[in-house]
Design an enzyme around this catalytic site. Structure first.
Site, PDB file in Angstrom:
ATOM      1  N   SER A  65      58.934  72.913  12.434  1.00 26.97           N
ATOM      2  CA  SER A  65      58.815  74.385  12.764  1.00 26.97           C
ATOM      3  C   SER A  65      57.659  74.865  11.795  1.00 26.97           C
ATOM      4  CB  SER A  65      60.150  75.072  12.699  1.00 26.97           C
ATOM      5  OG  SER A  65      61.169  74.358  13.242  1.00 26.97           O
TER       6      SER A  65
HETATM    7  C1  LIG Z   1      62.571  72.757  16.346  1.00 21.13           C
HETATM    8  S1  LIG Z   1      63.202  71.153  16.076  1.00 21.13           S
HETATM    9  C2  LIG Z   1      63.872  71.017  14.567  1.00 21.13           C
HETATM   10  C3  LIG Z   1      62.895  71.096  13.415  1.00 21.13           C
HETATM   11  C4  LIG Z   1      63.423  70.362  12.020  1.00 21.13           C
HETATM   12  N1  LIG Z   1      64.390  71.089  11.377  1.00 21.13           N
HETATM   13  C5  LIG Z   1      62.332  69.812  11.353  1.00 21.13           C
HETATM   14  O1  LIG Z   1      62.423  70.114  10.105  1.00 21.13           O
HETATM   15  O2  LIG Z   1      61.448  69.017  11.791  1.00 21.13           O
HETATM   16  C6  LIG Z   1      64.642  71.462  17.015  1.00 21.13           C
HETATM   17  C7  LIG Z   1      65.635  70.144  17.328  1.00 21.13           C
HETATM   18  O3  LIG Z   1      66.758  70.412  17.662  1.00 21.13           O
HETATM   19  C8  LIG Z   1      67.474  69.359  18.205  1.00 21.13           C
HETATM   20  N2  LIG Z   1      68.388  69.896  19.181  1.00 21.13           N
HETATM   21  C9  LIG Z   1      68.292  70.123  20.478  1.00 21.13           C
HETATM   22  N3  LIG Z   1      69.500  70.613  21.090  1.00 21.13           N
HETATM   23  C10 LIG Z   1      70.370  70.205  19.893  1.00 21.13           C
HETATM   24  C11 LIG Z   1      71.882  70.019  19.806  1.00 21.13           C
HETATM   25  N4  LIG Z   1      72.639  70.891  20.741  1.00 21.13           N
HETATM   26  N5  LIG Z   1      72.329  69.852  18.867  1.00 21.13           N
HETATM   27  C12 LIG Z   1      71.657  69.285  17.624  1.00 21.13           C
HETATM   28  N6  LIG Z   1      70.350  69.214  17.660  1.00 21.13           N
HETATM   29  C13 LIG Z   1      69.858  69.639  18.969  1.00 21.13           C
HETATM   30  C14 LIG Z   1      66.061  68.776  19.058  1.00 21.13           C
HETATM   31  O4  LIG Z   1      66.379  67.359  19.188  1.00 21.13           O
HETATM   32  C15 LIG Z   1      65.085  68.834  18.178  1.00 21.13           C
HETATM   33  O5  LIG Z   1      64.818  67.746  17.199  1.00 21.13           O
END
Ligand SMILES: C[S@@+](CC[C@H](N)C(=O)[O-])C[C@H]1O[C@@H](n2cnc3c(N)ncnc32)[C@H](O)[C@@H]1O
Length: 401
Positions: free
Chosen positions: A112
């Protein structure tokens, strides 16, 4: 053995300091988080990045190739997202490398934007010894910042994608951190690691999951963006009170990619279904253009919360005025056009979307055009969501599912 690309060189440290300085100057990075942003390198977490092209395709930027290193580091330490996965398909990286670029429908993992992370971590108010749950491990960078701030044995992070979890756990270990990592739907929380003092979501859930409220310690905090197709950037900061969690929205807007298991048709898909009906519909004269509602960030914030499933579309024509559409997954639609004779609306489908969306604007205007930070949210242990203005007993609305 740490791969070459991940070495923390003087160049990387210099760019990291410059970023931290910028985030500090803009007010995004609080003094107590600066040591973490200085100590934790971002680049080992994002070795391979997709750069979006103006035409919608993506070009690969490979940090593991010496020739691309400087450009890659510059990108990694800009205040920008780093896109690391498309369409949930790790194979698209090799395709992009061999073809030079790749088409994809959606970003499915990003690191992000640092200023948003900094704002959220500051608002999370994490202290040494806090037990923290992160929903959305992604690259692992945010988990590393949390490990630096508190204690790695108190940090748990969940992602729905097992490939991402495995890569993140490896990179975190190379960086010296071993938080608990799990591949699962974060909507279920992690009962075995609860209770949590802090829960931070870096994926955007449509509602605050009941499990998070149940797994929150006394006075624990949840910080999460509520996914609405209209956006709106609602970042709720809720504090546990009994079997509920309640608190205000941050003034700082912030959005993340929606959780992978939502899956409503896009606004454009709905538009394709209803376009013929729209051509035949009568136009009514009205006094408020949808563009005015959707163009005001605070009005849009309330419309996004209170108009479930509604998304927008802007259509431009070379020889006719622009159309501003709102559409819903059940096939409801409305659009306004501004001409020499004023504003006209056409609409159809089961819901009266023009009245719904402009109704939230009229309510917001009648309430004195409050900022989003005047609004709050209470989530009950049963999952009920109530948005309120001012105080818990102020004017309120049940948040539609
Ligand atoms: C914006 S990224 C997260 C960024 C992360 N915190 C970083 O430091 O790189 C969003 C993440 O949420 C995950 N995601 C989407 N739906 C999800 C769910 N229902 N439960 C857990 N993770 C989920 C995606 O696979 C993705 O890796």
């Amino acid at each position: 053995m740490i791969a070459d690309y991940s070495h923390d060189t003087a160049q990387a440290r210099c760019l990291r300091t410059r970023l931290a300085d910028r985030l500090t100057a803009s007010g995004a990075l609080a003094a107590d988080w600066r040591p973490a942003f200085m100590a934790v390198p971002r680049h080992p977490f994002v070795p391979r990045i997709f750069i979006p092209d103006p035409d919608g395709a993506y070009t690969p930027l490979d940090g593991t190739t010496p020739g691309s290193r400087t450009r890659w580091l510059e990108h990694v330490y800009a205040d920008d997202i780093c896109i690391t996965q498309l369409d949930g398909d790790p194979g698209l990286w090799d395709q992009a490398l061999s073809a030079g670029r790749v088409d994809a429908a959606a970003m499915t993992c990003t690191s992000s934007q640092p200023s948003l992370i900094a704002h959220m971590l500051g608002a999370l108010d994490v202290h040494q010894g806090h037990r923290v749950l992160e929903a959305g491990t992604g690259t692992g960078y945010n988990a590393a910042l949390l490990c630096h701030r508190t204690d790695e044995s108190r940090v748990a992070t969940i992602d729905i994608d097992p490939v991402l979890v495995s890569q993140a756990a490896d990179t975190l270990a190379l960086a010296g951190y071993r938080p608990a990592c799990r591949d699962a739907d974060a909507a279920d929380g992690w009962p075995e690691c609860a209770p949590f003092d802090r829960i931070i979501a870096t994926a955007s859930f449509p509602r605050i999951p009941c499990a998070w409220v149940a797994q929150l310690a006394d006075e624990g905090v949840i910080l999460a963006n509520l996914h609405r197709p209209l956006g709106g950037g609602a970042l709720a900061r809720l504090v546990a009170t009994g079997d509920k969690a309640s608190g205000r929205f941050l003034q700082q807007p912030g959005g993340f990619m929606p959780t992978r298991n939502h899956g409503s048709p896009s606004a454009y898909q709905v538009f394709q279904q209803v376009a013929d009906d729209a051509d035949r519909a009568d136009a009514d004269e009205v006094d408020l253009d949808l563009a005015e509602v959707l163009g005001h960030p605070e009005a849009r914030f309330l419309a996004a919360l209170l108009c479930p499933g509604v998304d927008e579309l802007r259509l431009s024509y070379p020889d006719a005025p622009d159309e501003r559409w709102v559409l819903a997954p059940d096939g409801s639609w409305a659009f306004t056009v501004v001409g020499a004779d004023g504003v006209r609306v056409r609409q159809g489908g089961p819901r009266k979307l023009y009245e719904e969306v402009t109704g939230t604007y009229r309510t917001w205007a009648a309430l004195g055009r409050p900022d989003r930070s005047k609004f709050g949210l209470t989530v009950g242990g049963d999952g009920a969501h109530r948005v309120w203005l001012g105080t818990l007993d102020g004017p309120g609305w049940d948040l539609p599912a």
